[in-house]
Motif scaffolding. Structure first.
Motif, PDB file in Angstrom:
ATOM      1  N   UNK A 108      53.367   5.350  -9.601  1.00 43.58           N
ATOM      2  CA  UNK A 108      52.004   5.104 -10.079  1.00 43.58           C
ATOM      3  C   UNK A 108      51.838   3.659 -10.532  1.00 43.58           C
ATOM      4  N   UNK A 109      50.774   3.035 -10.056  1.00 44.31           N
ATOM      5  CA  UNK A 109      50.326   1.763 -10.613  1.00 44.31           C
ATOM      6  C   UNK A 109      49.257   2.078 -11.642  1.00 44.31           C
ATOM      7  N   UNK A 110      49.540   1.791 -12.910  1.00 43.13           N
ATOM      8  CA  UNK A 110      48.594   2.042 -13.997  1.00 43.13           C
ATOM      9  C   UNK A 110      47.949   0.726 -14.396  1.00 43.13           C
ATOM     10  N   UNK A 111      46.622   0.651 -14.226  1.00 40.24           N
ATOM     11  CA  UNK A 111      45.912  -0.576 -14.560  1.00 40.24           C
ATOM     12  C   UNK A 111      45.657  -0.710 -16.047  1.00 40.24           C
ATOM     13  N   UNK A 112      45.668   0.402 -16.765  1.00 41.78           N
ATOM     14  CA  UNK A 112      45.435   0.415 -18.205  1.00 41.78           C
ATOM     15  C   UNK A 112      44.068  -0.211 -18.505  1.00 41.78           C
ATOM     16  N   UNK A 113      43.995  -1.105 -19.459  1.00 42.46           N
ATOM     17  CA  UNK A 113      42.714  -1.731 -19.821  1.00 42.46           C
ATOM     18  C   UNK A 113      42.544  -3.092 -19.154  1.00 42.46           C
ATOM     19  N   UNK A 114      43.397  -3.411 -18.191  1.00 43.82           N
ATOM     20  CA  UNK A 114      43.482  -4.770 -17.662  1.00 43.82           C
ATOM     21  C   UNK A 114      42.827  -4.891 -16.293  1.00 43.82           C
ATOM     22  N   UNK A 115      42.588  -6.119 -15.878  1.00 39.93           N
ATOM     23  CA  UNK A 115      41.927  -6.375 -14.607  1.00 39.93           C
ATOM     24  C   UNK A 115      42.926  -6.625 -13.493  1.00 39.93           C
ATOM     25  N   UNK A 116      42.512  -6.283 -12.255  1.00 35.67           N
ATOM     26  CA  UNK A 116      43.322  -6.511 -11.063  1.00 35.67           C
ATOM     27  C   UNK A 116      42.429  -7.044  -9.956  1.00 35.67           C
ATOM     28  N   UNK A 117      42.839  -8.154  -9.352  1.00 34.33           N
ATOM     29  CA  UNK A 117      42.161  -8.695  -8.177  1.00 34.33           C
ATOM     30  C   UNK A 117      43.182  -8.815  -7.055  1.00 34.33           C
ATOM     31  N   UNK A 118      42.854  -8.240  -5.892  1.00 32.11           N
ATOM     32  CA  UNK A 118      43.737  -8.304  -4.730  1.00 32.11           C
ATOM     33  C   UNK A 118      42.977  -8.988  -3.601  1.00 32.11           C
ATOM     34  N   UNK A 119      43.472 -10.145  -3.159  1.00 32.89           N
ATOM     35  CA  UNK A 119      42.802 -10.881  -2.092  1.00 32.89           C
ATOM     36  C   UNK A 119      43.153 -10.318  -0.717  1.00 32.89           C
ATOM     37  N   UNK A 120      44.391  -9.872  -0.552  1.00 33.25           N
ATOM     38  CA  UNK A 120      44.826  -9.296   0.712  1.00 33.25           C
ATOM     39  C   UNK A 120      44.513  -7.817   0.789  1.00 33.25           C
ATOM     40  N   UNK A 121      45.262  -7.092   1.609  1.00 34.71           N
ATOM     41  CA  UNK A 121      45.053  -5.661   1.774  1.00 34.71           C
ATOM     42  C   UNK A 121      45.749  -4.877   0.665  1.00 34.71           C
ATOM     43  N   UNK A 122      45.259  -3.659   0.449  1.00 33.23           N
ATOM     44  CA  UNK A 122      45.882  -2.745  -0.510  1.00 33.23           C
ATOM     45  C   UNK A 122      46.230  -1.456   0.221  1.00 33.23           C
ATOM     46  N   UNK A 123      47.511  -1.112   0.222  1.00 31.04           N
ATOM     47  CA  UNK A 123      47.996   0.107   0.864  1.00 31.04           C
ATOM     48  C   UNK A 123      48.579   1.014  -0.206  1.00 31.04           C
ATOM     49  N   UNK A 124      47.949   2.174  -0.405  1.00 32.62           N
ATOM     50  CA  UNK A 124      48.339   3.088  -1.478  1.00 32.62           C
ATOM     51  C   UNK A 124      48.911   4.356  -0.852  1.00 32.62           C
ATOM     52  N   UNK A 125      50.202   4.605  -1.083  1.00 30.46           N
ATOM     53  CA  UNK A 125      50.811   5.862  -0.684  1.00 30.46           C
ATOM     54  C   UNK A 125      51.207   6.664  -1.915  1.00 30.46           C
ATOM     55  N   UNK A 126      51.419   5.973  -3.030  1.00 30.50           N
ATOM     56  CA  UNK A 126      51.638   6.623  -4.311  1.00 30.50           C
ATOM     57  C   UNK A 126      50.309   6.846  -5.018  1.00 30.50           C
ATOM     58  N   UNK A 127      50.225   6.424  -6.280  1.00 32.65           N
ATOM     59  CA  UNK A 127      49.031   6.663  -7.100  1.00 32.65           C
ATOM     60  C   UNK A 127      48.527   5.351  -7.684  1.00 32.65           C
ATOM     61  N   UNK A 128      47.219   5.154  -7.627  1.00 36.74           N
ATOM     62  CA  UNK A 128      46.574   4.100  -8.400  1.00 36.74           C
ATOM     63  C   UNK A 128      45.764   4.774  -9.487  1.00 36.74           C
ATOM     64  N   UNK A 129      46.060   4.443 -10.735  1.00 40.99           N
ATOM     65  CA  UNK A 129      45.409   5.087 -11.873  1.00 40.99           C
ATOM     66  C   UNK A 129      44.765   4.048 -12.774  1.00 40.99           C
ATOM     67  N   UNK A 130      43.476   4.240 -13.052  1.00 42.67           N
ATOM     68  CA  UNK A 130      42.755   3.397 -13.996  1.00 42.67           C
ATOM     69  C   UNK A 130      42.101   4.312 -15.012  1.00 42.67           C
ATOM     70  N   UNK A 131      42.549   4.243 -16.264  1.00 40.00           N
ATOM     71  CA  UNK A 131      42.035   5.156 -17.285  1.00 40.00           C
ATOM     72  C   UNK A 131      41.157   4.458 -18.307  1.00 40.00           C
ATOM     73  N   UNK A 132      40.602   3.289 -17.921  1.00 40.22           N
ATOM     74  CA  UNK A 132      39.767   2.548 -18.864  1.00 40.22           C
ATOM     75  C   UNK A 132      38.638   1.854 -18.124  1.00 40.22           C
ATOM     76  N   UNK A 133      37.466   1.805 -18.748  1.00 38.53           N
ATOM     77  CA  UNK A 133      36.335   1.073 -18.184  1.00 38.53           C
ATOM     78  C   UNK A 133      36.437  -0.417 -18.464  1.00 38.53           C
ATOM     79  N   UNK A 134      37.449  -0.829 -19.220  1.00 38.48           N
ATOM     80  CA  UNK A 134      37.680  -2.239 -19.503  1.00 38.48           C
ATOM     81  C   UNK A 134      38.522  -2.849 -18.393  1.00 38.48           C
TER      82      UNK A 134
END
Length: 244
Positions: A108-134
């Motif tokens: 799992x990639x947990x974004x928590x309260x933080x920001x993420x910017x990806x310029x290239x492609x994003x390939x998700x085979x596991x989990x992307x989890x964002x539990x905050x509106x921040x």
């Protein structure tokens, strides 16, 4: 491999290893003041992540990998490629920008309260989890959810897409009610399984704008910005409310 059974410090470390897993840190030793990634270099954190004061990983390309089966905290900074594997949670430690690609092979990639910017492609085979509106989440390249992946959101974070979104069988997709904005570039929403996005806004004014190629996903509310274009090139998906 760099490891050890006692605490020690390396002030300046440059990694130019380009094959395999590159340079591997297997423990939280040593402390590193400055770690610099060379062009095409690979660095792997296979255990507890050591303290690194400054990680310079902007060389194009280079790859930072987190592979532990136990939880890890990602050194948040500007990087090129970021690759995650191992059946555990990897949590952003600070706002992160990727000039290259994001790969979540497992865990799992947990974004928590933080920001993420990806310029290239994003390939998700596991989990992307964002539990905050921040935090601001921007995906410039195409986002693909592969078979077995999970897109999990609580507290309704917002996302911006500039390269399209594909959700493939068999995935779990929970959009929450945050706004999914598609802007800047002509792009496509599609996928091989049914899924729902609660709120979609499109502000794409060039070409065909935002294109739905299949009847996936179902959209609860789709809002078109001024001058934007919307294209249905296949079976029209279910859209409860279309505002234009």
């Amino acid at each position: 491999t760099i490891a050890g059974t006692q605490a020690y410090t390396i002030t300046n470390l440059t990694n130019n290893v380009t094959s395999g897993n590159g340079l591997t840190f297997s423990t939280n030793n040593p402390t590193v003041t400055t770690l610099t990634q060379g062009t095409s270099a690979v660095v792997t954190f296979s255990g507890t992540v050591p303290t690194i004061t400054t990680l310079t990983a902007t060389a194009s390309p280079n790859t930072v990998q987190y592979t532990s089966g136990s939880s890890q905290t990602i050194k948040g900074t500007t990087m090129h490629h970021l690759s995650l594997s191992g059946a555990s949670t990897k949590t952003l430690g600070a706002t992160t920008a990727l000039n290259g690609n994001l790969t979540v092979s497992a865990g799992t990639l947990a974004l928590s309260t933080l920001g993420l910017t990806v310029t290239g492609t994003s390939s998700i085979t596991g989990t992307l989890n964002d539990d905050s509106a921040t935090g601001t989440n921007i995906f410039v390249g195409a986002v693909t959810l592969n078979s077995g992946s999970t897109w999990s959101n609580t507290n309704n974070p917002a996302f911006t897409f500039r390269g399209g979104l594909t959700v493939n069988t068999v995935s779990t997709f929970s959009s929450g009610s945050g706004v999914y904005t598609f802007d800047t570039n002509t792009q496509t929403i599609d996928g091989t399984q049914a899924y729902t996005i609660t709120n979609v806004t499109t502000n794409i004014t060039s070409g065909n704008g935002l294109t739905f190629t299949t009847n996936n996903p179902t959209v609860t509310t789709l809002t078109q910005g001024m001058g934007s274009s919307l294209t249905f090139s296949g079976t029209v998906p279910t859209i409860t409310t279309l505002t234009d």
